[in-house]
Design a protein around this motif. Structure first.
Motif, short mmCIF file in Angstrom:
data_model
loop_
_atom_site.label_atom_id
_atom_site.label_comp_id
_atom_site.label_asym_id
_atom_site.label_seq_id
_atom_site.Cartn_x
_atom_site.Cartn_y
_atom_site.Cartn_z
N ASP A 270 0.85 -1.19 0.00
CA ASP A 270 0.00 0.00 0.00
C ASP A 270 0.89 1.24 0.00
O ASP A 270 1.69 1.42 0.91
N PRO A 271 0.83 2.10 -1.01
CA PRO A 271 1.72 3.26 -1.10
C PRO A 271 1.65 4.16 0.12
O PRO A 271 2.62 4.83 0.46
N ALA A 272 0.56 4.14 0.85
CA ALA A 272 0.43 4.99 2.04
C ALA A 272 1.40 4.58 3.13
O ALA A 272 1.73 5.35 4.02
N LYS A 273 1.87 3.34 3.06
CA LYS A 273 2.81 2.85 4.07
C LYS A 273 4.26 3.22 3.75
O LYS A 273 5.14 3.03 4.58
N ALA A 274 4.51 3.66 2.55
CA ALA A 274 5.89 3.96 2.15
C ALA A 274 6.39 5.23 2.83
O ALA A 274 5.63 6.15 3.10
N LEU A 275 7.69 5.22 3.15
CA LEU A 275 8.31 6.38 3.80
C LEU A 275 9.24 7.04 2.80
O LEU A 275 9.96 6.36 2.07
N LEU A 276 9.25 8.37 2.81
CA LEU A 276 10.08 9.08 1.83
C LEU A 276 11.19 9.87 2.53
O LEU A 276 10.95 10.56 3.53
N PHE A 277 12.41 9.74 2.02
CA PHE A 277 13.56 10.45 2.59
C PHE A 277 14.25 11.25 1.52
O PHE A 277 14.39 10.79 0.37
N ASP A 278 14.72 12.44 1.88
CA ASP A 278 15.41 13.28 0.89
C ASP A 278 16.86 12.83 0.74
O ASP A 278 17.31 11.86 1.36
N ALA A 279 17.62 13.57 -0.09
CA ALA A 279 18.99 13.15 -0.41
C ALA A 279 19.88 13.13 0.83
O ALA A 279 20.88 12.41 0.87
N ASN A 280 19.51 13.91 1.86
CA ASN A 280 20.33 13.91 3.08
C ASN A 280 19.87 12.86 4.08
O ASN A 280 20.35 12.82 5.22
N GLY A 281 18.90 12.05 3.70
CA GLY A 281 18.41 11.01 4.59
C GLY A 281 17.36 11.50 5.56
O GLY A 281 16.93 10.75 6.42
N GLN A 282 16.92 12.78 5.42
CA GLN A 282 15.88 13.28 6.32
C GLN A 282 14.50 12.92 5.76
O GLN A 282 14.30 12.85 4.56
N ARG A 283 13.59 12.69 6.66
CA ARG A 283 12.24 12.30 6.26
C ARG A 283 11.53 13.46 5.57
O ARG A 283 11.64 14.62 5.99
#
Ligand SMILES: Nc1ncnc2c1ncn2[C@@H]1O[C@H](COP(=O)(O)OP(=O)(O)OP(=O)(O)O)[C@@H](O)[C@H]1O
Ligand SMILES: [Mg+2]
Lengths: 261, 360, 293
Positions: free
Chosen positions: B345-358
């Motif tokens: 389920d895409p809602a469960k996915a976590l996204l992090f930027d290039a610096n590893g921050q959420r």
């Protein structure tokens, strides 16, 4: 082949002890002509020995010196060994390296100034003079420092959390925990003191002050030594260390090895 | 009841800074767990609270009073060590009463308190033995008993279970949780075992390189990690990280393509993200979140399956990206080489930027 | 993990303090004092500054040169024999299948319980001209004439070497045994599985483990031999004709026999210090070379 080698080595090692005991029962001329069977002179030899020296006094002197010197050495050296290991700093490590360097300075290089110092302090011919220079034994300090490396740091931390001061940690945790180290050091120190020869020879001058080891040496150095008597005296002088060795062999060996770890 | 406060605390050894500006508040009766990889400074921080290490800079308050220079024994703390640190020459009874003896507590009072603690921990039969005659678990209980006897406001534990075998560890973990409830004391607990952290803690403090990475409740830290480090450290098996690129930004969120997986697209309902189109990002997918119905689909081949009995861990890839770990209840029939579709389920996915921050 | 705050450092010095004070008084001060003394000439307690006069005297003193030569001879002959013997016995005793192992070990170790004076008594009596050793060797037909152990310059040296070897071999053996027992048995097992022959096992596994012990025992034995006193003073009194005169004995005689000559005796004692320093330096170099792969 291996057994032959070991048997010869064991025989050579043990024979002089048998020789000593047999010798104590023989008269001097028999000893010098190599008689290896027990004789009947034991009682005579003992009587002659007691006529020549005050055995009780000698044993008292030797025991007194060895006991006091061992107790003081153990206290001073274990405090220092613990201190050098636990409270390390750059400077203390340098001081310790200096001590190790002094470990190889031969006693011969010290004895003259030591003698002069003792003379100035009017301590010649006292047991204090025999004991004092042996108390801060670098060897025993080193031994305790090596052993302290195995003293768990967490135990010290636990004691600090439990509210013990530094001297209480040493007295109530370190000392009881390290008692086998103390046992080994006791044996080594006691024997070294009991068998010590050169320094007591220099500072002890009258017969009432001498140790049993000195008495044996002086009996031997007579113009015509009575070997029967010397053998009895030697047996008596060796007996305490021999007993300690057989009772506490494990600690004895551990004590020797302590310096190598 | 006593809480505890660290403000801008630092610790340096010579030029080496091992604790770099840590601030933290622990509420009374809270069970706080410090977790983090080996060498991140957990023990050092705990020992600073205990008074076993000097605090280089910053303030430590216990129960509202500044404690930086106070003796360990006067801080109202007790500590349980990793190797138990029981006095080997004393019996269990003497071990437990040792601190009271040096605090000048009368003999009969010591006996009373030691017996009470012994009862709590069911140590009755062991009281006259020495630590050498006890099993690892028993020693651990005695160590805890020694701490209880002092009636501390704050208990400090440094990896107390790491010398026990797996079964005993689970058992002691439960006992510790029960004990915390019955004593109603503040606990600070250090471990690098994240299962211990998840099961015991009211509040987890994740540390990394002498800094606090995130503070939160166990589920909070698991569901809502602040950065890739926390996401990777908490949760077992480890979370999957998949490289992606931002494809489009809109009012309602942002779209990420996954070049390793046939340019599959995921949309994240971010509020006010500042990540521009074209930036590389990382998508985190927990192995447990995969199922057979989710909207997002990965076509994979099974490389390896680990059967744990109830659950299976499937390691599968498509030849291009890294292997993806999937935890599933229905993995029994799977064999390596087989085709395997993983849904999520895409809602469960976590996204992090290039610096590893959420990115939220 | 000790804190290095000012307070704990002070506590540390309180622990080491008593020892350091005693050592300053009975070790550091005497070392410096004898250095100063070595520059003094005179008899008894009357000194006057003599500069390098004592060192010049060394070069003229036949007894000193003899003592130095004797000490070095003893060192070069006795130490290697004893270390080799100790190592051999240790390897023989290390075999776990050997019967009576503990008994052999105790027996061989026993001599080092005796005081140096006590065993001097034993050796002096056993090695008398008609003594038990000569009798024994004659009975075995090794000798057809007794050896004058105590009155011949060559045999007196041999006697001293035999005596020291008897007293200290077992002592040194214990260190070798300890090192051998520290070798993981699994290393030998692995070697056996790999089919490495016995002698190669000894060469590649056992020997490297023993080298630090060889170094250690050589250094301690060397320092001991340089200080040799009790035995020669009691068995031979340095005789015959100074054949067993050692540096320590000579220092003793210079200081406490006849008219004491402290300044010169101190100079001789510094010869020992310098020798120990040179040997320690070699040991340092050897230890450093060993650390380099
Ligand atoms: N006395 C010291 N001197 C110098 N550095 C130290 C000292 N004590 C600890 N350190 C360093 O501080 C860092 C943190 O150590 P610490 O023991 O707090 O780690 P940890 O998080 O408890 O690790 P672990 O999980 O392995 O116990 C490490 O890098 C360590 O090497
Ligand atoms: Mg730690």
């Amino acid at each position: 082949m291996v057994y032959t080698l070991l048997s010869i080595a064991a025989f050579v090692s043990v024979f002089p002890f048998l020789w000593l005991i047999v010798g104590a029962t023989n008269i001097s001329s028999d000893i010098l002509s190599g008689k290896t069977t027990p004789g009947h002179a034991l009682f005579d030899n003992i009587v002659k020995l007691t006529q020549q020296v005050d055995l009780v006094q000698l044993f008292y002197n030797s025991t007194k010196i060895a006991v006091i010197s061992t107790i003081l050495t153990l206290i001073v050296a274990s405090l220092a060994g613990y201190g050098f290991e636990i409270f390390k700093s750059k400077f203390s490590e340098r001081v310790f390296a200096g001590l190790l360097a002094m470990l190889s300075v031969p006693f011969a290089a010290l004895m003259i100034p030591l003698f002069v110092t003792m003379a100035q302090l009017h301590l010649i011919n006292t047991h204090t003079a025999v004991i004092l220079p042996t108390v801060a034994s670098i060897f025993v300090i080193f031994y305790f420092r090596q052993a302290s490396k195995s003293f768990p740091m967490e135990l010290r931390d636990a004691a600090r959390v439990d509210g013990l001061r530094e001297w209480q940690i040493f007295l109530f945790v370190y000392m009881p925990v390290m008692r086998s180290t103390y046992a080994a050091a006791t044996i080594i120190t006691f024997m070294a003191s009991w068998n010590n020869y050169l320094w007591p020879l220099i500072v002890l001058q009258t017969n009432e002050m001498k140790t049993i080891t000195l008495a044996v040496a002086s009996l031997l150095s007579a113009y015509v030594p009575d070997y029967g008597v010397v053998m009895v005296a030697t047996t008596l002088a060796t007996l305490p260390t021999l007993l300690i060795f057989f009772i506490l062999q494990r600690q004895f060996v551990q004590g020797l090895l302590g310096s190598l770890k | 009841m006593t809480g505890l406060k660290l403000s801008n605390v630092r610790k340096t050894y010579g030029v080496l800074e091992v604790i770099k500006d840590v601030s933290l508040e622990v509420k009374p009766k809270e069970f706080v767990v410090f977790v983090g990889p080996s060498g991140c400074g957990k023990s050092t921080l705990l020992r600073m609270i205990a008074g076993l290490e000097k605090i280089t800079a910053g303030d430590l308050e216990i129960g509202g009073k500044r404690m930086n220079e106070v003796e360990p024994s006067k801080r109202g703390i007790a500590m349980v060590f990793q190797s138990y640190a029981l006095y080997p020459h004393l019996t269990v009874r003497e071990n437990m009463g040792f601190a009271l003896r040096f605090a000048g507590v009368p003999k009969n009072e010591i006996i009373k308190q030691v017996d009470a603690a012994a009862q709590t921990l069911e140590l009755g039969a062991l009281m006259d033995r020495r630590p050498g005659e006890l099993s690892g678990g028993q020693r651990q209980r005695v160590a805890i008993g020694r701490a209880i006897v002092r009636k501390p406001e704050v208990f400090l534990f440094d990896e107390p279970l790491s010398n026990l075998d797996a079964e005993l560890r689970v058992h002691m973990r439960i006992e510790l949780a029960r004990l915390h409830k019955s004593l109603a004391a503040t606990v600070i607990y250090v471990t690098h075992d994240q299962v211990e952290a998840m099961t015991l803690a009211d509040k987890i403090v994740v540390m990394r390189n002498g800094l606090i990475s995130q503070v939160g409740s166990p589920l909070d830290v698991y569901d809502n990690p602040d950065n890739m480090f926390v996401a990777g450290f908490i949760g077992s098996p480890k979370i999957n990280f998949i490289k992606g690129v931002v494809d489009g930004v809109s009012k309602s969120g942002l779209t990420v393509v996954l070049p390793g997986y046939q340019d599959a697209k995921v949309t994240f309902a971010t509020k006010n993200s500042s990540v521009p189109v074209g930036d590389s990002v990382t998508v985190g997918l927990r192995p447990q979140h995969f199922n057979t119905t989710g909207k997002m689909k990965f076509k994979l081949n099974v490389e390896l399956v680990e059967h744990l009995g109830g659950e299976s861990f499937v390691y599968a890839g498509n030849g291009s990206g890294d292997l993806i770990t999937v935890a599933t209840q229905e993995g029994r029939g799977l064999k390596s080489g087989q085709k395997f579709d993983a849904h999520i389920d895409p809602a469960k996915a976590l996204l992090f930027d290039a610096n590893g921050q959420r990115v939220r | 993990m000790a804190q290095s705050s000012g307070k704990t450092t002070l506590t540390g010095w309180l622990f080491t303090g008593p020892a350091l004070m005693l050592l300053t008084f009975f070790m550091v001060y005497p070392i410096l004092s004898s250095l100063w003394m070595s520059l003094q000439v005179g008899k008894g307690m009357n000194f006057s500054f003599g500069g390098f006069a004592n060192m010049w005297r060394l070069t003229q003193d036949a007894v000193f040169q003899k003592a130095l030569l004797n000490t070095l001879t003893l060192l070069v002959v006795q130490v290697p024999i004893m270390i080799a013997l100790a190592m051999l016995l240790a390897v023989a005793l290390n075999d776990p299948s050997l019967k009576g192992r503990a008994l052999f070990r105790t027996a061989i170790f026993l001599p080092c319980v005796t005081s140096l004076v006590a065993y001097s008594v034993l050796f002096k009596s056993m090695f008398a001209y008609d003594g038990v050793v000569n009798r024994f060797l004659e009975a075995l037909h090794i000798l057809d004439q007794p050896i004058p152990w105590l009155s011949d310059t060559f045999w007196a040296k041999v006697l001293i070497i035999l005596a020291i070897t008897w007293r200290w071999t077992g002592y040194n053996m214990i260190f070798f045994l300890a090192a051998l027992q520290n070798i993981e048995p699994s290393i030998y097992e692995a070697a056996r599985i790999d089919g490495i022959p016995r002698w190669a096992q000894f060469q590649k596994i056992t020997l490297p483990a023993l080298i630090p012990v060889v170094l250690f025992t050589t250094v301690t034995s060397t320092i001991g031999t340089l200080q040799l006193f009790d035995e020669v003073n009691n068995i031979t009194l340095g005789g015959p004709a100074n054949a067993t005169m050692t540096l320590s004995l000579y220092i003793y005689q210079l200081s406490f026999k006849f008219m004491p000559s402290f300044g010169y005796a101190a100079t001789v004692s510094y010869v020992i210090v310098v020798l120990v320093m040179i040997l320690s330096f070699f040991q340092f170099v050897a230890a450093r070379d060993r650390r380099r792969p």
